[in-house]
Write a protein that holds these residues in place. Structure first.
Motif, PDB file in Angstrom:
ATOM      1  N   TYR A 223       0.861  -1.177   0.000  1.00  0.00           N
ATOM      2  CA  TYR A 223       0.000   0.000   0.000  1.00  0.00           C
ATOM      3  C   TYR A 223       0.901   1.230   0.000  1.00  0.00           C
ATOM      4  O   TYR A 223       1.487   1.579   1.013  1.00  0.00           O
ATOM      5  N   ASP A 244      -6.270   3.522   1.771  1.00  0.00           N
ATOM      6  CA  ASP A 244      -4.954   3.222   1.205  1.00  0.00           C
ATOM      7  C   ASP A 244      -5.114   2.412  -0.077  1.00  0.00           C
ATOM      8  O   ASP A 244      -6.136   1.763  -0.305  1.00  0.00           O
ATOM      9  N   PRO A 246      -2.609   0.317  -3.472  1.00  0.00           N
ATOM     10  CA  PRO A 246      -1.318  -0.342  -3.701  1.00  0.00           C
ATOM     11  C   PRO A 246      -0.294   0.477  -4.475  1.00  0.00           C
ATOM     12  O   PRO A 246       0.899   0.315  -4.257  1.00  0.00           O
TER      13      PRO A 246
END
Length: 273
Positions: A223, A244, A246
């Motif tokens: 993340y 969040d 990636p």
């Protein structure tokens, strides 16, 4: 026939390039006959046709690049319009709703009025519904979905401040991509939540655009984009809403405006509950 009108230029180039390619093939076959008195002329015709194929291909490639550029500009205009909508509509609306909710809750709690039967249960149920809606909205409206599964690649979690003295925030609920976020945020991260986000009422945005380092490591890996915003209503501080994703290009500035608005709606619901 709308598709024909839309792609008629591409269809024209396709037909032209196919015809020219066929001409090159025929010319190459005819030129192979050394006894043909027009041997040299056929060679020149084949060369001209071959140049024509190259020119048509180059023109079609330039057309495709122009369409890509137009699509990119349209996407940028859409993002700009979306950001304007967040800033001019949702953000002021959510801010006003949060302030009104806090004023209402403060006035009601300070009065001698008795809470009507069933209202507490309704408040709790609606508060839970708002939390789930906010979390789901943040997880699907920020980062792009997975191209194969169609599932969200972003994940949103709401942490409520449960112990201001120790800077402890407890996970209330979350939505989006697995894995489950950490159950509590305390220590250095808790201090970051309280002093850098909640008390100053400022969002914290980690991405390629900002160059900031993530202090909100909710998953431990994979993340690279984070947006954390305060959940407040008037003077009341409830916690932090964090999303969040990636890739470090997933969460942009426009998503900060979205998260601030969602957090305000959540704060308004919590104030009333």
């Amino acid at each position: 026939m709308n598709w024909l009108r839309r792609y008629r230029l591409k269809l024209f180039f396709l037909v032209m390039s196919s015809g020219l390619a066929a001409g090159v093939f025929v010319a190459s076959v005819r030129a192979g006959n050394q006894d043909d008195k027009n041997h040299e002329t056929i060679l020149w015709v084949g060369a001209v046709l071959a140049v024509g194929v190259v020119l048509v291909a180059a023109t079609e490639a330039a057309l495709n690049e122009r369409e890509k550029e137009n699509a990119r500009r349209e996407a940028e205009r859409a993002v700009t319009a979306l950001a304007f909508a967040y800033q001019q509509t949702f953000w002021p609306l959510s801010q006003a709703l949060g302030t009104l909710s806090q004023e209402y809750a403060a006035a009601y709690s300070g009065s001698a009025a008795t809470l009507p039967a069933g209202l507490a249960g309704t408040q709790a149920a609606q508060s839970t519904s708002v939390i789930k809606t906010v979390l789901l909205a943040a997880s699907v409206l920020t980062a792009e979905r997975h191209p194969v599964s169609g599932l969200p690649t972003a994940r949103c979690a709401f942490y409520r401040m449960t112990d201001p003295a120790t800077h402890t925030f407890t996970l209330v609920d979350w939505a989006g991509r697995a894995f489950t976020p950490r159950p509590t945020v305390d220590g250095t991260l808790g201090s970051h939540f309280r002093h850098d986000i909640l008390e100053p009422r400022d969002p914290y945005h980690v991405s390629k655009e900002t160059g900031l380092v993530s202090k909100v490591d909710l998953s431990g890996k994979d993340y690279r984009s984070v947006i954390a915003v305060p959940v407040v209503a008037g003077s009341r501080e409830f916690g932090v809403l964090a999303v969040d994703a990636p890739r470090d290009t997933d969460l942009k500035d426009v998503h900060v405006h979205l998260m601030k608005s969602l957090a305000r709606f959540l704060g308004a619901a919590l104030a009333l509950a």
